[in-house]
Design an enzyme around this catalytic site. Sequence first.
Site, PDB file in Angstrom:
ATOM      1  N   LYS A  22     -31.620  61.800 -38.692  1.00  0.00           N
ATOM      2  CA  LYS A  22     -31.645  62.060 -40.134  1.00  0.00           C
ATOM      3  C   LYS A  22     -32.296  60.929 -40.932  1.00  0.00           C
ATOM      4  O   LYS A  22     -32.947  61.179 -41.950  1.00  0.00           O
ATOM      5  CB  LYS A  22     -30.222  62.322 -40.640  1.00  0.00           C
ATOM      6  CG  LYS A  22     -29.678  63.697 -40.247  1.00  0.00           C
ATOM      7  CD  LYS A  22     -28.306  63.920 -40.846  1.00  0.00           C
ATOM      8  CE  LYS A  22     -27.866  65.369 -40.680  1.00  0.00           C
ATOM      9  NZ  LYS A  22     -27.850  65.825 -39.297  1.00  0.00           N
ATOM     10  N   GLU A  78     -25.654  58.189 -48.132  1.00  0.00           N
ATOM     11  CA  GLU A  78     -26.498  58.955 -49.047  1.00  0.00           C
ATOM     12  C   GLU A  78     -25.685  59.354 -50.279  1.00  0.00           C
ATOM     13  O   GLU A  78     -24.468  59.557 -50.188  1.00  0.00           O
ATOM     14  CB  GLU A  78     -27.002  60.211 -48.314  1.00  0.00           C
ATOM     15  CG  GLU A  78     -28.122  60.955 -48.983  1.00  0.00           C
ATOM     16  CD  GLU A  78     -28.650  62.056 -48.073  1.00  0.00           C
ATOM     17  OE1 GLU A  78     -29.755  61.895 -47.518  1.00  0.00           O
ATOM     18  OE2 GLU A  78     -27.955  63.073 -47.892  1.00  0.00           O
ATOM     19  N   ARG A 127     -36.005  74.956 -35.070  1.00  0.00           N
ATOM     20  CA  ARG A 127     -35.670  76.128 -34.247  1.00  0.00           C
ATOM     21  C   ARG A 127     -35.576  77.343 -35.154  1.00  0.00           C
ATOM     22  O   ARG A 127     -35.736  77.233 -36.371  1.00  0.00           O
ATOM     23  CB  ARG A 127     -34.323  75.917 -33.553  1.00  0.00           C
ATOM     24  CG  ARG A 127     -33.206  75.570 -34.552  1.00  0.00           C
ATOM     25  CD  ARG A 127     -31.848  75.549 -33.922  1.00  0.00           C
ATOM     26  NE  ARG A 127     -30.853  74.925 -34.761  1.00  0.00           N
ATOM     27  CZ  ARG A 127     -30.235  75.500 -35.782  1.00  0.00           C
ATOM     28  NH1 ARG A 127     -30.549  76.741 -36.121  1.00  0.00           N
ATOM     29  NH2 ARG A 127     -29.317  74.867 -36.481  1.00  0.00           N
TER      30      ARG A 127
END
Length: 455
Positions: free
Chosen positions: A116, A200, A303
Site C-alpha cells: 500500500k 493515513e 484482479r
Amino acid sequence: MIESLLVANRGEIARRIIRTAKRLGIRAIAVYSEADAHLPFVAEADEAVLIGPPNPAQSYRNTEAILAAAKATGAQAIHPGYGFLSENAEFARTVESSGLIWVGPGADAITAMGDKINARNLMAAAGVPVAPGTTDPAADLDTAVAAASEIGYPVMVKAAAGGGGMGMGVAVDEAALRTEYDKVRAFAERMFGDGSVLIERYFPRVRHVEVQILGLADGRVVALGERECSVQRRNQKLVEESPSPAVSPELRERFLAAAVRAGEAVGYRNAGTVECLLVPHQRDAAGAVPDSDEFFFLEMNTRLQVEHPVTEYVYGVDLVEEQLRVASGLAPTFDPDALTPRGHAIEMRINAEDPKRFLPGPGVVRTWVEPAGEGVRVDSGYTEGNTVTPFYDSLMAKLIVSGDTREQAIARARTAVAAFQIEGPKNNLPFFKELLENEEFLSGAYDTGIVSRMR
C-alpha cells in the site's frame, strides 16, 4: 483465442468463469478440494482435478498442485478468479515461466500495487490524488506518533501488505494510536508475513467508490465506469451499485481519468479496479453534489472483482470474456472510444452468515430456490443438497438486479430478495430486505457507516 483454461478457484467465481469459457468454446478445467467435490462448478467443468484436502494452503493455495493439474490436463491458461492466488505475483510469474498464459495483470503490476505504501507513492507520482499519509513504513511507535501528529487525528493505521478490509484500525488520539499500532502490526505479521504499517488520514464520513479498468492487448487502458461500494460490514462489502448515486458527470470524468492514469503508471494489462475514498461535501438545497467533492486513491485490486457483474450490466460486456481476449492478444468486443453506460445495476452478496451480527453460519443447504425475471441474475456457488463448509469465505451467491433507473432496480431487488429461498445455513437475506426499505439507502446519500447505523 485460448483453447483450454484451468480455473484456479472455487464456488461462485469458478462457476461463473466456466460459464463464459464454455460459451466461447474453451475447454474449462476445474480444480477442487475434498470439501468441494459435490459443488456445481466441479460438475459443470469439462474436466475436474482433485488437488487436496479442505485446508486452502493444501489445495487452492497449493501452487505445485495447481500447476501439476494444469500439466496433466493440457491446460493452456490459468484464470485465478479472486482471492486465493489471484494477487500472488510469484504465482503469476511461475505460471508464465511454465509456458502457460496468466489471465490477469503482469506480475510486476501485482507487485507494485501489493504494497500500500509503494502503491500510494506511485499513484502520487502519476498525479492520482492520495490522502495525507506516510511515504515510508512507520518503523516503530515513535515514528507512527510523529507521523500522526503531522497528519492530524483521526488516523487510520493500516497493514501495508493487507487487503480485503483486513489489518486496519482507527486512532482518534495518541493513546488510541499506541494501542492500534501494536495490534495492527502484530496482525499484519501473523496474516501477511509483513509487519509494515502505514499511517493515513481517516475520514469519519466517507464513501467507497471504485473504477473498473481494463488494460487492453494494444497497451491502452480504458475505464468502464464506477461502482458504489459503501454498504459494508467490518470494512467488507455487502452491496455494490453502478453508477454511483453520489457521482456527478464532472466528478465521474475526474474519477475515470485518475483511474486510467493509475493503470498507465504500472503498464496495466487485463482487468483491475482502482478503489477510492470519496469525501462528500454538503449537498445544496436541491440535493445536488458539488463538483468540489474530494476523492483519494485507496488501493488497486489487480484482479477481477466480486462485484464485476454490475459493470457488465451497465456497459453490456462480459468482463471474463474481455479478460480472456486480452490474455489471448485480441482486441476487445467493444469500441474503447465509444463506451456508453445504460441503466442501473445493484449487486447483493448472499452470505452464509447471521443477518444481525454477520457471524458465519455454515450448514447443509436444504432448500435453494433462486429468483428469476427481467433484470435478475444469480451467480451462485451452491445449490440444494450442498454443504457450506467453514473452510472458505461465506459467500454463497451474488444476486444482481438491473433496471432503466435506480428506482426500477431497487423495486426489482425487493421482489428478487423476497423470492430467494434458502434453508439450512444462516443467510443475510433479511438484512437486504431491511436495507431496501432504508430511507438513507433509498436516498442514495449514504456512506460507509450505513450498516452500523442500521444495527
